[in-house]
Write a protein that holds these residues in place. Structure first.
Motif, short mmCIF file in Angstrom:
data_model
loop_
_atom_site.label_atom_id
_atom_site.label_comp_id
_atom_site.label_asym_id
_atom_site.label_seq_id
_atom_site.Cartn_x
_atom_site.Cartn_y
_atom_site.Cartn_z
N VAL A 19 0.85 -1.21 0.00
CA VAL A 19 0.00 0.00 0.00
C VAL A 19 0.89 1.25 0.00
O VAL A 19 0.58 2.24 -0.67
CB VAL A 19 -0.99 0.00 1.19
CG1 VAL A 19 -1.76 1.31 1.24
CG2 VAL A 19 -1.97 -1.16 1.06
N ALA A 20 2.01 1.20 0.72
CA ALA A 20 2.93 2.34 0.72
C ALA A 20 3.48 2.59 -0.70
O ALA A 20 3.70 3.73 -1.09
CB ALA A 20 4.07 2.10 1.69
N LEU A 21 3.65 1.51 -1.46
CA LEU A 21 4.12 1.69 -2.85
C LEU A 21 3.04 2.36 -3.70
O LEU A 21 3.35 3.16 -4.59
CB LEU A 21 4.51 0.33 -3.46
CG LEU A 21 5.80 -0.27 -2.91
CD1 LEU A 21 6.00 -1.70 -3.42
CD2 LEU A 21 7.01 0.58 -3.31
N VAL A 22 1.78 2.06 -3.43
CA VAL A 22 0.68 2.73 -4.14
C VAL A 22 0.74 4.24 -3.84
O VAL A 22 0.67 5.08 -4.76
CB VAL A 22 -0.69 2.15 -3.72
CG1 VAL A 22 -1.83 3.00 -4.28
CG2 VAL A 22 -0.82 0.70 -4.18
N LEU A 63 4.42 4.44 6.20
CA LEU A 63 4.48 5.38 5.07
C LEU A 63 5.28 6.63 5.46
O LEU A 63 6.10 7.12 4.67
CB LEU A 63 3.05 5.77 4.68
CG LEU A 63 2.89 6.65 3.46
CD1 LEU A 63 3.37 5.93 2.20
CD2 LEU A 63 1.43 7.07 3.29
N ALA A 64 5.07 7.11 6.70
CA ALA A 64 5.76 8.32 7.15
C ALA A 64 7.27 8.07 7.18
O ALA A 64 8.06 8.92 6.75
CB ALA A 64 5.25 8.73 8.52
N ALA A 65 7.67 6.89 7.66
CA ALA A 65 9.11 6.58 7.72
C ALA A 65 9.67 6.48 6.31
O ALA A 65 10.75 6.99 6.00
CB ALA A 65 9.33 5.28 8.49
N ARG A 66 8.91 5.86 5.42
CA ARG A 66 9.38 5.64 4.05
C ARG A 66 9.51 6.95 3.29
O ARG A 66 10.43 7.15 2.51
CB ARG A 66 8.37 4.71 3.36
CG ARG A 66 8.86 4.12 2.08
CD ARG A 66 7.86 3.11 1.55
NE ARG A 66 8.36 2.53 0.32
CZ ARG A 66 8.25 3.10 -0.86
NH1 ARG A 66 7.64 4.26 -0.98
NH2 ARG A 66 8.75 2.52 -1.94
N ALA A 77 -3.14 1.50 -11.18
CA ALA A 77 -2.52 0.19 -11.44
C ALA A 77 -1.58 -0.18 -10.30
O ALA A 77 -1.08 0.70 -9.59
CB ALA A 77 -1.75 0.26 -12.75
N LEU A 78 -1.37 -1.47 -10.14
CA LEU A 78 -0.45 -1.94 -9.11
C LEU A 78 0.97 -1.50 -9.48
O LEU A 78 1.46 -1.85 -10.56
CB LEU A 78 -0.54 -3.47 -9.03
CG LEU A 78 0.00 -4.13 -7.77
CD1 LEU A 78 -0.78 -3.70 -6.54
CD2 LEU A 78 -0.01 -5.64 -7.91
N ALA A 109 6.03 -7.37 -2.94
CA ALA A 109 5.96 -6.93 -1.54
C ALA A 109 4.76 -7.56 -0.85
O ALA A 109 4.83 -7.98 0.31
CB ALA A 109 5.87 -5.40 -1.47
N ALA A 110 3.64 -7.66 -1.60
CA ALA A 110 2.44 -8.27 -1.02
C ALA A 110 2.68 -9.75 -0.76
O ALA A 110 2.25 -10.29 0.27
CB ALA A 110 1.25 -8.07 -1.96
N ALA A 111 3.38 -10.42 -1.70
CA ALA A 111 3.62 -11.86 -1.54
C ALA A 111 4.51 -12.13 -0.33
O ALA A 111 4.36 -13.15 0.34
CB ALA A 111 4.27 -12.41 -2.81
N ARG A 112 5.42 -11.19 -0.03
CA ARG A 112 6.31 -11.36 1.13
C ARG A 112 5.59 -11.06 2.44
O ARG A 112 5.96 -11.54 3.50
CB ARG A 112 7.51 -10.41 1.02
CG ARG A 112 8.61 -10.90 0.08
CD ARG A 112 9.88 -10.08 0.31
NE ARG A 112 9.69 -8.65 0.13
CZ ARG A 112 9.78 -8.03 -1.06
NH1 ARG A 112 10.06 -8.71 -2.14
NH2 ARG A 112 9.60 -6.72 -1.14
N GLY A 113 4.55 -10.23 2.36
CA GLY A 113 3.88 -9.75 3.59
C GLY A 113 2.74 -10.65 4.01
O GLY A 113 2.53 -11.70 3.42
#
Ligand SMILES: Cc1cc2nc3c(=O)[nH]c(=O)nc-3n(C[C@H](O)[C@H](O)[C@H](O)COP(=O)(O)OP(=O)(O)OC[C@H]3O[C@@H](n4cnc5c(N)ncnc54)[C@H](O)[C@@H]3O)c2cc1C
Length: 333
Positions: free
Chosen positions: A75-78, A106-109, A179-180, A187-191
């Motif tokens: 979601v942060a990537l979105v 998200l804030a840290a990123r 779009a994704l 990232a989703a698959a790892r999470g």
């Protein structure tokens, strides 16, 4: 025109009601000429247009199932891909498990300031600086915090701290599919994955009760507090209490309303012998109609009340209960 975005959440495949509260907060920051409001909606949802009907001018819908469950990294990537196009002045999320997980990530990123668990928000007209008010120093004071560097100014807001705006079916609907972004699927698959969402029975407790009768230290002792229980059962109401009443052992903690208890927004809140300390008001100030009975004409709760009744609760409460002798509460669905 300043831009305010909210993070919309889903529940059982539909927009979660807490998102509508966030839209009401966003709209409160300025007139439609001053503020445009967008909702970012990650994950599949059957009804993204509801966000527009409740106050959003635009919905960014990233509907890919990889985003289901609102895992922070994808979601942060979105958000990252949306920020590459434009950055809003303000980003709001609910102080739910999702908001409390995602926004710090998200804030840290993104190197943003973040104020958690706000109970009041205001936008400084001239500067666009968000005034973010939240309890501080163990709840003894309310602090107003400014984030002076980095956009968006990010904040999480307590659920039930504002009522949603009425649904307006005449509002224009604008939903833009997103779009994704690259890397999000991995990232989703790892999470964590949402395997199954179990519907939980609608709670009929204090948090959802339309009618709450509440009592405080004015009841003097536990036996006095029992008067309130009689009235509550006659009205079919839930019982709320101040921390003083809970700390004295007159009623259990789940009934405590306020900063360190529950935040509730019933249609009707009837308070007996509660002074209206700021920590109590934080938990019930969005109630539809507030009626307070207090012996002290200067009790702070009166300032917030639709009807302020100055009097002795030991006189008024039994008379009210007697007047309701024949009252039968409507069954709650
Ligand atoms: C970190 C922190 C968190 C807190 N969290 C909460 C919280 O979640 N919820 C909460 O409620 N408080 C909370 N408090 C405590 C809060 O500050 C107050 O102390 C508390 O709300 C006061 O409770 P009260 O109104 O019952 O008692 P009081 O303030 O003592 O008020 C009693 C009222 O009863 C009235 N009264 C007395 N006799 C009668 C009578 N015979 N008839 C009618 N009226 C009468 C009095 O005029 C008075 O207004 C918190 C405090 C801190 C520091």
């Amino acid at each position: 025109m300043r831009e305010v975005w909210i993070l919309a959440e889903t529940k059982a495949g539909r927009v979660a009601p807490v998102s509508f509260e966030l839209l009401a907060w966003a709209r409160s920051l300025g007139s439609p000429e001053e503020i445009s409001v967008a909702a970012v909606l990650p994950g599949p949802a059957a009804d993204p247009e509801e966000l527009c009907l409740h106050g959003a001018d635009l919905v960014y819908h990233a509907a890919d199932p990889a985003l289901d469950g609102l895992a922070a990294a994808p979601v942060a990537l979105v958000f990252g891909s949306l920020f590459a196009r434009r950055r809003p002045e303000v980003l709001l999320a609910a102080a739910t498990t999702t908001g409390r997980t995602l926004l710090p990530y998200l804030a840290a990123r993104e190197g943003l300031g973040l104020t958690a668990d706000c109970t009041e928000l205001e936008l400084e007209r001239e500067t666009g600086v968000l005034l973010q008010t939240r309890p501080a120093a163990g709840g003894n004071i309310m602090a107003t915090i400014k984030t002076t560097r980095g956009l968006p100014q990010a904040a999480t807001v307590r659920p039930r701290s504002r009522k949603p705006l009425a649904r307006d079916p005449g509002r224009p609907v604008r939903v833009e599919m997103v779009a994704l972004p690259a890397g999000a699927a991995a990232a989703a698959a790892r999470g964590p994955r949402l395997v199954e969402e179990l519907p939980f029975a609608e709670s009929k407790g204090l948090a959802d009760a339309p009618l709450v009768v509440a009592g405080g230290r004015g009841f003097k002792k536990k036996e006095g507090f029992a008067l309130l229980e009689g009235l509550a059962s006659r009205l079919g109401a839930e019982i709320g209490a101040s921390r003083e009443a809970v700390d004295r052992g007159w009623i259990e903690y789940p009934h405590q309303v306020g900063l360190s208890g529950r935040t509730i927004a019933p249609d009707f809140y009837l308070a007996f012998g509660i002074s209206g300390a700021i920590q109590h008001l934080a938990g019930m100030q969005t109630a539809g109609t507030i009626v307070a009975v207090n012996a002290d004409p200067d009790a702070p709760i009166f300032a917030l009340s639709d009807l302020a009744v100055r009097g002795d609760l030991f006189d008024l409460l039994p008379r009210l209960a007697a007047a309701l002798e024949d009252y039968r509460p409507a069954a709650r669905s």
